[in-house]
Scaffold this active site. Structure first.
Site, PDB file in Angstrom:
ATOM      1  N   LYS A 156       8.668   4.609  -4.875  1.00 50.54           N
ATOM      2  CA  LYS A 156       9.269   5.129  -3.649  1.00 50.54           C
ATOM      3  C   LYS A 156      10.262   6.258  -3.909  1.00 50.54           C
ATOM      4  O   LYS A 156      10.327   7.227  -3.162  1.00 50.54           O
ATOM      5  CB  LYS A 156       9.970   3.999  -2.885  1.00 50.54           C
ATOM      6  CG  LYS A 156       9.057   2.814  -2.589  1.00 50.54           C
ATOM      7  CD  LYS A 156       8.463   2.860  -1.219  1.00 50.54           C
ATOM      8  CE  LYS A 156       7.198   2.037  -1.135  1.00 50.54           C
ATOM      9  NZ  LYS A 156       7.375   0.630  -0.871  1.00 50.54           N
ATOM     10  N   GLU A 191      18.915   3.355   1.796  1.00 47.97           N
ATOM     11  CA  GLU A 191      18.615   4.438   2.727  1.00 47.97           C
ATOM     12  C   GLU A 191      19.549   4.308   3.901  1.00 47.97           C
ATOM     13  O   GLU A 191      19.924   3.196   4.278  1.00 47.97           O
ATOM     14  CB  GLU A 191      17.176   4.303   3.246  1.00 47.97           C
ATOM     15  CG  GLU A 191      16.165   5.046   2.449  1.00 47.97           C
ATOM     16  CD  GLU A 191      14.751   4.781   2.935  1.00 47.97           C
ATOM     17  OE1 GLU A 191      14.586   4.202   4.034  1.00 47.97           O
ATOM     18  OE2 GLU A 191      13.823   5.138   2.206  1.00 47.97           O
ATOM     19  N   ARG A 196      -4.491   4.148   0.981  1.00 47.84           N
ATOM     20  CA  ARG A 196      -5.664   3.289   1.233  1.00 47.84           C
ATOM     21  C   ARG A 196      -6.048   3.392   2.704  1.00 47.84           C
ATOM     22  O   ARG A 196      -5.371   4.049   3.483  1.00 47.84           O
ATOM     23  CB  ARG A 196      -5.288   1.844   0.933  1.00 47.84           C
ATOM     24  CG  ARG A 196      -4.043   1.447   1.718  1.00 47.84           C
ATOM     25  CD  ARG A 196      -3.743  -0.019   1.672  1.00 47.84           C
ATOM     26  NE  ARG A 196      -2.379  -0.303   2.049  1.00 47.84           N
ATOM     27  CZ  ARG A 196      -1.935  -0.455   3.287  1.00 47.84           C
ATOM     28  NH1 ARG A 196      -2.761  -0.327   4.303  1.00 47.84           N
ATOM     29  NH2 ARG A 196      -0.677  -0.722   3.538  1.00 47.84           N
TER      30      ARG A 196
END
Lengths: 494, 173
Positions: free
Chosen positions: A116, A200, A292
């Site tokens: 990430k 975050e 995906r």
């Protein structure tokens, strides 16, 4: 095109992939565990290979066993579906080194985007807006407290290897920080074998808006517009729709271009999804890329008329995209509801068990991607998703009414599902007005309970059945075709 | 015909009168009256017209009653006069609050107590998992663990008593 592929997944997504294969004349190989010997995806496939015990690590997550199954059956490619091994770079790499085509991006891209903080750095460089936060993950709580002070509360604690809401905490004040960090760390350590966390800035009242992207092996990249997936429980989506009620033409251009930049910056190939958070102000932030096919891909298929699985297969064989961005249009409005085997009255605790009765909804604009059937025992070992109900109609309101109608005619008896909960959301004025934010359920449907207004109708049905079933011959004997004594005795006297 | 039908915790008296013609029944449930026309479509499906509105109802035997589906909602309907009584306690969806039993079919992950342990109300006893979700079964009251009736990795279902606890007499002060 491939002659035979293996689908390394189970349930509704494996069935959905096999349907496209059948249309394309490609043979299919299913894999399964002990618990899934009679599962829908095994029945749908041309061949099926037993991987091992029901425990996912011994079957669907066992890379070696899956590769051996592909080699043994002569499958040229593997479609991973979603979940299980779909975003595991080691699996994609094992396929590559075994000479089997992995239907998805190269392992390098999965590895980069799965990290990430690396993904954030990459996107920042490419000029894509990211949520203010730390670029390096850490296991040092002191550093996390210090960063949180600097950023200002509320903050979001996230596991660097995380997904599906695991290892994620919203912390609204300093006092909660220590406990949140410690529990997130241990959860992430257990789930992903990596307890590193980062912070975050917490975006308040956001919508979850994502863009479907497609990239071929020749550098062509397009997006297929957005999906809004704000209705979530436990940070997992349950209702998705397209277009987003918040979308405007200028926002669509800006977000669509950002999604394309993400694809180009990461060297993306095949189908993927770029997730964003969208603030009420119209400011949006890059969240992550799902490398995906998404659970909610059917709503994009319904509105664009494009079969995403077919394109995934074509891209994997090296075929260039047959259209450009300006050729892609969409029409109408589509909604998807995920049908989970969970008890919405008991904090969404899973409800596995035997499906006693199953009647699927039908009618115009209704699609049901389903992984169960009547008489199937839903196993306790796997994710509780049974299937997805998708509708399409001319407008959002027509789609909302159509979904309500379809849900109201979807009969699943024997196990609890979230269908009645979904109906109440669809019927709510908040949903009808498009006021959909990621805190929608907490805000509007906390402590939901089943409405009892139809309980008398259920009692009436019970009694009518009691009164009428005594008049007809024994159902089970009749089903088996055995004559009852009343049929064989002929005339008799006492 | 008279019934006493229970859904969740609500039991209601149901009176059904055949109103002359064969395919019509009048129902009185509590204070409400319903005029019902009906047709059995199949063994599991009834076509009902209740006060002029058409409804497709589905039903199948299960548990101690019938699962009935109407308008997108399913209910377990039980005949209150035929429910088995077990020393005042009942297994199924509405266990007595004092039983340590899983809410859903699940698998035992951890057992956190041993026989003979003193436990406090709310203390975690057993962790079970179903479909990737874990839940902790807690002690319903203060007491002593007299028996552990399960093992790690065992498949368990609602109604199975996993831990027996002898309740400590509340102290009189």
């Amino acid at each position: 095109m491939f002659k035979k592929i293996l689908i390394a997944n189970r349930g509704e997504i494996a069935v959905r992939i096999m349907r496209t294969c059948r249309e394309m004349g490609i043979q299919t190989v299913a894999v399964y565990s002990d618990a899934d010997a009679a599962a829908a995806h095994v029945l749908e496939a041309d061949e099926a290979v037993l991987l091992g015990e029901s425990e996912p690590s011994k079957s669907y997550l066992n890379i070696n066993q899956v590769i051996i199954a592909a080699e043994k059956t002569g499958a040229e490619a593997i479609h991973p579906g979603y979940g299980f091994l779909a975003e595991n770079p080691d699996f994609a790499e094992s396929c590559e080194t075994s000479g089997i085509t992995f239907i998805g991006p190269p392992s390098r891209v999965i590895r980069d985007l799965g990290n990430k903080t690396l993904a954030r750095t990459m996107m920042e460089k490419a000029g894509v807006p990211v949520i203010p936060g730390m670029l390096e993950a850490t296991t040092d709580p002191a550093l996390l407290y210090q960063e949180a002070e600097r950023m200002g509360y509320p903050v979001l604690v996230k596991a660097v290897a995380g997904g599906g809401g695991k290892g994620m905490r919203i912390v609204s004040e300093q006092e909660e920080m220590e406990e949140a960090c410690l529990s997130a760390m241990s959860e992430a350590e257990k789930a992903f074998g990596n307890g590193s966390l980062y912070l975050e800035k917490c975006v308040e009242s956001p919508r979850h808006v994502e863009f479907q992207i497609l990239a071929d092996q020749h550098g062509n990249v397009v997006h297929l517009f957005e999906r809004e997936c704000s209705i979530q429980r436990r940070h997992q989506k349950i209702i998705e729709e397209t277009p987003s009620p918040a979308m405007t033409p200028s926002l669509q251009d800006a977000m669509g271009n950002a999604a394309l930049s993400v694809a180009l910056a990461s060297g993306y190939v095949n189908a993927g999804t770029v997730e964003f958070l969208l603030e009420p102000s119209g400011q949006f932030y890059f969240l992550e890329v799902n490398t995906r096919l998404q659970v909610e891909h059917p709503i994009t298929e319904m509105t664009t008329g494009i079969d995403l699985v077919r394109l995934q297969l074509e891209i994997a064989t090296g075929k260039p995209l047959a259209f450009k961005q300006q050729d892609i249009t969409r029409r109408g409005h589509a909604i998807e509801c995920r049908i989970y085997a969970e008890d919405p009255e008991a904090n969404f605790f899973p409800s596995p068990g035997l499906v006693l009765l199953h009647r699927e909804p039908a009618g115009p604009g209704v699609r049901n991607d389903c992984g169960i059937y009547e008489g199937f025992e839903v196993p306790v070992e796997y994710d509780p998703i049974l299937g997805k109900l998708i509708v399409m109609a001319g407008t959002r309101e027509a789609a909302r009414m159509r979904m309500t109608r379809a849900l109201e005619s979807y009969v699943i008896l024997g196990i609890r599902t979230i269908i009645p909960f979904l109906i109440d959301i669809l019927k709510s004025s908040e949903f009808a007005e498009g006021n959909t934010y990621t805190d929608f359920i907490d805000h509007n449907f906390r402590d939901w309970t089943q409405k009892m207004e139809d309980a008398d109708l259920a009692r009436i049905a019970y009694v009518v059945d009691e009164m009428t079933s005594s008049a007809k011959p024994s159902a089970t004997a009749k089903e088996r075709g055995w004559p009852t004594p009343w049929e064989t005795l002929r005339a008799w006297k006492i | 015909m008279k019934y006493r039908l229970k859904i969740a915790q609500e039991t209601a008296d149901v009176d059904a009168f055949s109103s002359g013609s064969e395919q019509n029944i009048e129902f009185i449930i509590g204070e409400e009256t319903y005029h019902v026309g009906y047709r059995a479509v199949s063994n599991n499906c009834l076509h009902l017209v209740v006060d002029g509105k058409a409804i497709e109802a589905f039903h199948i035997r299960g548990g101690h009653g019938k699962h009935v589906f109407v308008n997108g909602r399913s209910f377990l309907v039980e005949d209150a006069d035929q429910l088995p009584l077990r020393r005042g306690r009942r297994t199924g969806i509405d266990q007595a609050p004092g039983d340590v039993t899983p809410p859903m079919p699940s698998v035992v992950v951890r057992i956190m107590v041993e026989e003979g342990d003193l436990v406090k109300k709310g203390q975690g006893l057993i962790v079970v998992t179903a479909m990737k979700m874990e839940t902790t079964l807690k002690a319903p009251y203060n007491g002593r663990v007299t028996a552990i009736k399960t093992t790690v990795d065992a498949k368990v279902a609602p109604g199975d008593i996993l831990v027996e606890i002898e309740e400590e007499e509340p102290e009189n002060e």
